[in-house]
Design an enzyme around this catalytic site. Structure first.
Site, PDB file in Angstrom:
ATOM      1  N   CYS D 138       0.828  -1.200   0.000  1.00 47.66           N
ATOM      2  CA  CYS D 138       0.000   0.000   0.000  1.00 47.66           C
ATOM      3  C   CYS D 138       0.864   1.252   0.000  1.00 47.66           C
ATOM      4  CB  CYS D 138      -0.924   0.012   1.209  1.00 47.66           C
ATOM      5  SG  CYS D 138      -1.863   1.560   1.279  1.00 47.66           S
ATOM      6  N   GLU D 213      -4.766  -5.561  -2.889  1.00 43.01           N
ATOM      7  CA  GLU D 213      -4.817  -4.191  -3.434  1.00 43.01           C
ATOM      8  C   GLU D 213      -5.533  -4.199  -4.787  1.00 43.01           C
ATOM      9  OE1 GLU D 213      -4.263  -1.192  -2.632  1.00 43.01           O
ATOM     10  OE2 GLU D 213      -2.707  -1.028  -1.127  1.00 43.01           O
TER      11      GLU D 213
END
Lengths: 223, 223, 223, 223
Positions: D138, D213
C-alpha cells in the site's frame, strides 16, 4: 433452530443477510445434489484453509476467556477442530485425490481471507464477546443449514456433508456454543443485554460475519 | 537432560540463572522433604493461577504457528494443561481443603504476574520462536528438576509431585517440546541458528524467563 | 485530584493500595529531598524502560479504540511519550552520565516486567476499557503525586521531577485522560457503569495495576 | 522507484500481481481523468475506512518493534495518518458533501475488510517483518503510482490526488519506509535475507497484500 437465547436475537438483527447465507444458491445445490463436483472440491479446499484460521480464532478465544469454564469450552473446540474436523476434511479430499500438502499450499481466495481475518481481528480489537459474535454465524449457521437439509431429504451426492452438519454430534456442539454465548453475554452485559450500549456493536459484528459467509458461498460457486 | 538440540544452547546462554532456578532452595526443600506444608500449599495455589495463564500462552502459540503440525502440537498442549494438569492441581488442593473457587479467587502474587505476563507479551511482541523461548524454561526446567529429584530419591512428603514431573509421561512431553523447539527454529532460522541475528534475542528471552522462574520459587518460600 | 468521574471511583475501590502507592516512602523522599541520588538514577533507568513498554501499551490502545476520536487521543499520547517524554528522560540521564544506549541495554527489573506486561496483557485479554483501567494508575497517580508534592513545597534536588508532573502540562494531560476514561466507559457501559457486571473486573484491573506501582517504588529504593 | 533494497526484491517476487495493482484500470482512469466521479467518491469513502484500519496496523507495528528507533518511525506514521491524512480525506469528502459521520458509518466493503484485516493479522500472527511485508504494497505502491501519474501529466479532475501521492512529501515518506524495511530486515535476517528460510514467507505476505490491493481497485470501480 434456536441454539440458546442470544443467537436468535443476533440472527434477527442480521435481517436479510441471514437467509442470504443459509439459503444461498450453493446451499440449495448441496441439498438437491445439483452442485458441480468441481465446485464442491474447490469449496473443500478453501474450507480446509478456513478451518486452520478458524482454529486460530478459537485458540484466540482461549486467551480472551474470563473463567476456566470458558477456557475449557474454547480449548475443547480447538481440539475438536484440529484433531477431528481437519482430519475429516483431509480424508474426504484424499478420497478425491487431493493430498494434505496440496490443501495446505492452495492459495486462499480473497473471500476466505476476508472472513477469517475479520473474525480474528474482532477478537484482537475487542473482547471475548466480540469474538464470539464473529464466530457465531459460521458455527450456528452450518448447524441450521445441516438440520434443514437433513429434514428435507439429505440424500444425493452430498449426503455425507449433510449428515455431518445435520447430525446429532454437530447439533449438540451448536447447542453448547449457543449456551456459551448466552452465559458469556450475561456474565458481561447482565440480564437485559439488548438494552446495553454494546448490543448494536455485537449485532454489527454478527451481521458483518454473516455478510462474509455469503461471500464465501459466492466464492464456492466460482472454482 | 538434553531435550533436543536448541534447549541446551539456550540453557548454557542463561549462565548462572539456570542453576539458580533448577537448584533453588525451594527445589532442594521439595526433594529432601523439608519444605513447610504451608509453603507447598501456597505454591500450589499460585501454580494453579500460573497454569491458567500458561494455558493462555500455549493457546496464543496456536495462533502464531506456521504449520498445521505446529498447531497440532500446541493445541494438544493446551488441551493437556486444561483437561489434565489443572484438574490434577484441583484434586491435590481439594485434598488439602482448598476449593477450586478459592483457587480461582486467590490473588496472583507479583512474581506470578511478572512471569506469566512476560511470556504472553513475548508472543504478542514477537513471533512463534519468541514465544517458545519464553515458554521453554518452565516446561523443560520442571522436567530437569523432576528427573533430578527422582534420580536422587524422590520419596518423602512431596513424592507425588516428584513422580509427576520426573515420571515417564512428563519426560516424554519434554522431549516432544524440545523437538518442537528444534524443528520450529530450523524452519525459521536454518541449520545454524546460533549464527543468525535473532539468536541473542532468543537467548535473552529464555534467560529473562529463567530469572522470573527464580522469582517464582522465591515467592513460594514466602507464603 | 478528581480527573473526571470514573477515576475517583476506581481509586476508592483500590482501598489502601492507592495511598500505599501515592504516599510511598519513595515519593516522600522525592518530596523532601532525602532520596539518595543512586536510587533516583536507578529509578530513571528503569522508568526509561518502563516508558518504552508504556508507549507500546498506548499504541495497543489505538488498535482497540472504537472511534476515531478515541484513536486520536491514544495516538497523541503515544506520540507525546515517544517524541517528548522519552527524550526528556534521555536528557536527564545524559546529564547524569548515562547514554541512551546504556539505558536501552539496562536489564528490566522483575517489578518493571510485572507492571508493564500486566498492562499490555490487560489490553490483549480484554477490550479498550480493560486496558484503560490498567493504564490509569500510572498516568493519573503521577498527576496526583506531582500536584501534591508541588503544593507542599516542590523544591529540593528533585524539583524538576516535581515541576514536570505537578505542572500545568501534565495536569492537563491527566484531565484529558480522565475525560477519555469517562467517555469510553459511558459509551460501553452506559450511565450507571458501577451497576454493570463488568465493574468489579475493571476495579480489579485498576487495583492490580496500583499494587504493581507500589512494587515499582519498592524497586526504586533498592538500586 | 526503488525505495530501498528489499522492496524491489519483494516487488519482483510478486510477479504479474504488481503491475495488475499499479497499472490497474482504476489507476489509468485516475490518470487520464476518465474515472467517473461516483467511483472516485465511493473509493474515497472506502479509503477513509481503510485509513482507520491502516492506522491501527501501524500502531500494532509500534507494539512489535525491537528498538526505540523503529518505534519512533512507526509512531510518527500513525500520527501522520491520524492527524494529517485522515483530515485530508475528511476535507475532500466534505467538499463533496459527505460528512465525517457519514464516512465513519459507511459499510466496509468485503474487499476492504479482506485487505485491512489481512494486514492486521499478519502482525498478530508473525513478527515486525511480517507486518512490514503486508504494509509495504500500500505505502510504496501508492508512491509508485503517484510518481508515475505525475510524470505522465498529472492534470485533470484528479490532479490533487496525483499531486499528493506523487509529491515530494509522500515520496520522502516512501523512501523512509523503504529504509525502515531495509534496516528492520537486516537487523533480523542479516546481510543476505533472500537466502534465509523466512524469505519465501515474507514474499508471500507481500504478494498476498498486493493481490488484495488489486481487489481494492476492482471494488473502487463498482460503487
Amino acid at each position: 433452530m434456536s441454539y440458546g437465547q442470544i443467537f436468535p436475537q443476533w440472527r434477527a438483527a442480521a435481517g436479510p443477510h441471514w437467509p442470504a447465507y443459509t439459503q444461498h444458491r450453493f446451499v440449495q445445490a448441496l441439498g438437491n445434489g445439483s452442485l458441480p463436483r468441481a465446485a464442491f472440491l474447490h469449496y473443500l479446499v478453501q474450507d480446509y484453509l478456513f478451518l486452520i484460521q478458524f482454529s486460530r480464532a478459537w485458540a484466540l478465544a482461549v486467551t480472551k476467556a474470563d473463567t476456566v469454564q470458558e477456557m475449557r469450552h474454547c480449548a475443547a473446540t480447538v481440539h475438536a477442530l484440529i484433531h477431528d474436523e481437519l482430519p475429516l476434511h483431509i480424508g474426504i479430499c484424499a478420497a478425491a485425490g487431493l493430498s494434505e500438502d496440496t490443501l495446505f499450499r492452495a492459495e486462499e481466495r480473497a473471500e476466505n481471507l476476508a472472513y477469517t481475518r475479520y473474525v480474528l481481528d474482532a477478537g484482537h480489537a475487542g473482547d471475548f464477546l466480540d469474538l464470539l459474535a464473529a464466530l457465531a454465524p459460521c458455527v450456528l449457521g452450518y448447524g441450521e443449514i445441516g438440520a434443514h437439509l437433513l429434514a428435507h431429504g439429505g440424500d444425493g451426492p452430498y449426503a455425507d456433508w449433510i449428515a455431518t452438519y445435520g447430525g446429532a454430534d454437530y447439533q449438540a456442539l451448536c447447542h453448547a456454543v449457543g449456551g456459551l454465548i448466552d452465559s458469556a453475554t450475561m456474565a458481561r452485559l447482565g440480564d437485559s443485554p439488548a438494552t446495553t450500549p454494546r448490543w448494536p456493536g455485537l449485532c454489527k459484528r454478527f451481521t458483518t460475519a454473516t455478510r462474509l459467509e455469503v461471500g464465501f458461498w459466492d466464492m464456492g460457486l466460482t472454482p
